[in-house]
Design a protein around this motif. Structure first.
Motif, PDB file in Angstrom:
ATOM      1  N   LEU A  75       0.586  -1.842  -2.007  1.00  0.00           N
ATOM      2  CA  LEU A  75       0.412  -0.341  -2.438  1.00  0.00           C
ATOM      3  C   LEU A  75       1.931   0.439  -2.420  1.00  0.00           C
ATOM      4  O   LEU A  75       2.139   1.195  -3.026  1.00  0.00           O
ATOM      5  CB  LEU A  75      -0.417   0.307  -1.121  1.00  0.00           C
ATOM      6  CG  LEU A  75      -0.827   1.660  -1.572  1.00  0.00           C
ATOM      7  CD1 LEU A  75      -1.436   1.772  -2.681  1.00  0.00           C
ATOM      8  CD2 LEU A  75      -1.679   2.173  -0.332  1.00  0.00           C
ATOM      9  N   ARG A  76       2.620  -0.158  -1.359  1.00  0.00           N
ATOM     10  CA  ARG A  76       3.891   0.376  -1.430  1.00  0.00           C
ATOM     11  C   ARG A  76       4.986  -0.105  -2.788  1.00  0.00           C
ATOM     12  O   ARG A  76       5.750   0.767  -3.129  1.00  0.00           O
ATOM     13  CB  ARG A  76       4.814  -0.349  -0.157  1.00  0.00           C
ATOM     14  CG  ARG A  76       4.462   0.655   1.157  1.00  0.00           C
ATOM     15  CD  ARG A  76       5.193   0.215   2.446  1.00  0.00           C
ATOM     16  NE  ARG A  76       4.663  -0.950   2.909  1.00  0.00           N
ATOM     17  CZ  ARG A  76       5.575  -2.109   3.301  1.00  0.00           C
ATOM     18  NH1 ARG A  76       6.911  -1.737   3.537  1.00  0.00           N
ATOM     19  NH2 ARG A  76       4.955  -3.171   3.778  1.00  0.00           N
ATOM     20  N   ARG A  77       4.631  -1.392  -2.882  1.00  0.00           N
ATOM     21  CA  ARG A  77       5.255  -1.575  -4.275  1.00  0.00           C
ATOM     22  C   ARG A  77       4.971  -0.928  -5.517  1.00  0.00           C
ATOM     23  O   ARG A  77       5.809  -0.531  -6.205  1.00  0.00           O
ATOM     24  CB  ARG A  77       5.119  -3.284  -4.408  1.00  0.00           C
ATOM     25  CG  ARG A  77       5.868  -3.876  -5.569  1.00  0.00           C
ATOM     26  CD  ARG A  77       5.461  -5.450  -5.763  1.00  0.00           C
ATOM     27  NE  ARG A  77       4.313  -5.752  -5.809  1.00  0.00           N
ATOM     28  CZ  ARG A  77       3.813  -6.367  -4.668  1.00  0.00           C
ATOM     29  NH1 ARG A  77       4.216  -7.009  -3.830  1.00  0.00           N
ATOM     30  NH2 ARG A  77       2.403  -6.726  -5.160  1.00  0.00           N
ATOM     31  N   GLU A  78       3.741  -0.660  -5.601  1.00  0.00           N
ATOM     32  CA  GLU A  78       3.229   0.110  -6.670  1.00  0.00           C
ATOM     33  C   GLU A  78       3.539   1.604  -6.723  1.00  0.00           C
ATOM     34  O   GLU A  78       3.810   2.120  -7.570  1.00  0.00           O
ATOM     35  CB  GLU A  78       1.686  -0.119  -6.711  1.00  0.00           C
ATOM     36  CG  GLU A  78       1.309  -1.502  -7.139  1.00  0.00           C
ATOM     37  CD  GLU A  78       1.813  -2.087  -8.151  1.00  0.00           C
ATOM     38  OE1 GLU A  78       1.975  -1.572  -9.478  1.00  0.00           O
ATOM     39  OE2 GLU A  78       2.180  -3.314  -8.307  1.00  0.00           O
ATOM     40  N   LEU A  79       3.450   1.962  -5.394  1.00  0.00           N
ATOM     41  CA  LEU A  79       4.283   3.468  -5.380  1.00  0.00           C
ATOM     42  C   LEU A  79       5.530   3.601  -5.555  1.00  0.00           C
ATOM     43  O   LEU A  79       6.098   4.520  -6.042  1.00  0.00           O
ATOM     44  CB  LEU A  79       3.869   3.975  -3.855  1.00  0.00           C
ATOM     45  CG  LEU A  79       2.777   4.450  -3.577  1.00  0.00           C
ATOM     46  CD1 LEU A  79       2.530   4.509  -1.822  1.00  0.00           C
ATOM     47  CD2 LEU A  79       2.207   5.656  -4.182  1.00  0.00           C
ATOM     48  N   ASP A  80       6.258   2.693  -5.458  1.00  0.00           N
ATOM     49  CA  ASP A  80       7.747   2.650  -5.865  1.00  0.00           C
ATOM     50  C   ASP A  80       7.879   2.520  -7.212  1.00  0.00           C
ATOM     51  O   ASP A  80       8.790   3.010  -7.710  1.00  0.00           O
ATOM     52  CB  ASP A  80       8.535   1.398  -5.197  1.00  0.00           C
ATOM     53  CG  ASP A  80       8.745   1.635  -3.377  1.00  0.00           C
ATOM     54  OD1 ASP A  80       8.555   2.727  -2.988  1.00  0.00           O
ATOM     55  OD2 ASP A  80       9.059   0.428  -2.846  1.00  0.00           O
ATOM     56  N   ASN A 117      -2.569   1.317 -10.475  1.00  0.00           N
ATOM     57  CA  ASN A 117      -2.665   0.531  -9.711  1.00  0.00           C
ATOM     58  C   ASN A 117      -2.794   1.088  -8.254  1.00  0.00           C
ATOM     59  O   ASN A 117      -3.325   0.514  -7.299  1.00  0.00           O
ATOM     60  CB  ASN A 117      -1.505  -0.620  -9.646  1.00  0.00           C
ATOM     61  CG  ASN A 117      -1.417  -1.412 -11.020  1.00  0.00           C
ATOM     62  OD1 ASN A 117      -2.534  -1.624 -11.539  1.00  0.00           O
ATOM     63  ND2 ASN A 117      -0.487  -1.988 -11.220  1.00  0.00           N
ATOM     64  N   VAL A 118      -2.076   1.961  -7.941  1.00  0.00           N
ATOM     65  CA  VAL A 118      -2.161   2.453  -6.701  1.00  0.00           C
ATOM     66  C   VAL A 118      -3.697   3.114  -6.379  1.00  0.00           C
ATOM     67  O   VAL A 118      -4.195   2.560  -5.299  1.00  0.00           O
ATOM     68  CB  VAL A 118      -1.338   3.778  -6.467  1.00  0.00           C
ATOM     69  CG1 VAL A 118      -1.430   4.485  -4.917  1.00  0.00           C
ATOM     70  CG2 VAL A 118       0.122   3.391  -6.117  1.00  0.00           C
ATOM     71  N   SER A 119      -4.212   3.649  -7.420  1.00  0.00           N
ATOM     72  CA  SER A 119      -5.643   4.146  -7.376  1.00  0.00           C
ATOM     73  C   SER A 119      -6.410   2.845  -6.868  1.00  0.00           C
ATOM     74  O   SER A 119      -7.475   3.020  -6.377  1.00  0.00           O
ATOM     75  CB  SER A 119      -5.881   4.867  -8.425  1.00  0.00           C
ATOM     76  OG  SER A 119      -7.322   5.267  -8.556  1.00  0.00           O
ATOM     77  N   LEU A 120      -6.329   1.832  -7.853  1.00  0.00           N
ATOM     78  CA  LEU A 120      -7.211   0.748  -7.596  1.00  0.00           C
ATOM     79  C   LEU A 120      -7.056   0.082  -6.378  1.00  0.00           C
ATOM     80  O   LEU A 120      -8.168   0.044  -5.773  1.00  0.00           O
ATOM     81  CB  LEU A 120      -6.739  -0.414  -8.814  1.00  0.00           C
ATOM     82  CG  LEU A 120      -7.416  -1.474  -9.089  1.00  0.00           C
ATOM     83  CD1 LEU A 120      -8.877  -1.028  -9.660  1.00  0.00           C
ATOM     84  CD2 LEU A 120      -6.862  -2.398 -10.061  1.00  0.00           C
ATOM     85  N   LEU A 121      -6.078  -0.017  -5.819  1.00  0.00           N
ATOM     86  CA  LEU A 121      -5.634  -0.565  -4.451  1.00  0.00           C
ATOM     87  C   LEU A 121      -6.478   0.167  -3.364  1.00  0.00           C
ATOM     88  O   LEU A 121      -6.981  -0.093  -2.407  1.00  0.00           O
ATOM     89  CB  LEU A 121      -4.326  -0.841  -4.068  1.00  0.00           C
ATOM     90  CG  LEU A 121      -3.551  -1.719  -4.876  1.00  0.00           C
ATOM     91  CD1 LEU A 121      -2.119  -1.714  -4.661  1.00  0.00           C
ATOM     92  CD2 LEU A 121      -4.097  -3.001  -4.442  1.00  0.00           C
TER      93      LEU A 121
END
Length: 93
Positions: free
Chosen positions: A46-51, A57-61
């Motif tokens: 989640l942090r990686r996709e936010l960065d 992908n954030v929404s999916l996670l």
């Protein structure tokens, strides 16, 4: 169990498409089992996709996290607090 397997594949760099397909195919209301190591990996992803600003992908996670919360609200809440996810979500830049 299938969701966890797909998440592990995604963490290994195989992408999130199969997770997206699973969640779109049907409503996943079955109870999902999880471990603290899976939640730790979810947190990192989640942090990686936010960065990366990859909000799809954030929404999916976050949908995956929601499924785990439904399975065991007390256990899930405790683990997410320990991982610092609640704090990360409440901090505004």
């Amino acid at each position: 169990m299938q969701l966890e397997s797909l998440l592990i594949d995604a963490f290994k760099g195989k992408g999130y498409q199969k997770i997206s397909d699973l969640l779109q195919e049907r409503e996943t209301d079955t109870l999902q089992k999880y471990s603290s190591s899976l939640l730790s990996q979810l947190d990192k992803a989640l942090r990686r996709e936010l960065d990366r600003n990859d909000f799809h992908n954030v929404s999916l996670l976050l949908k995956c996290i929601q499924l785990y919360f439904k399975s065991d609200l007390q256990q899930g809440t405790s683990l997410f607090i320990e991982q610092g996810l609640v704090e990360k979500m409440s901090i505004t830049p």
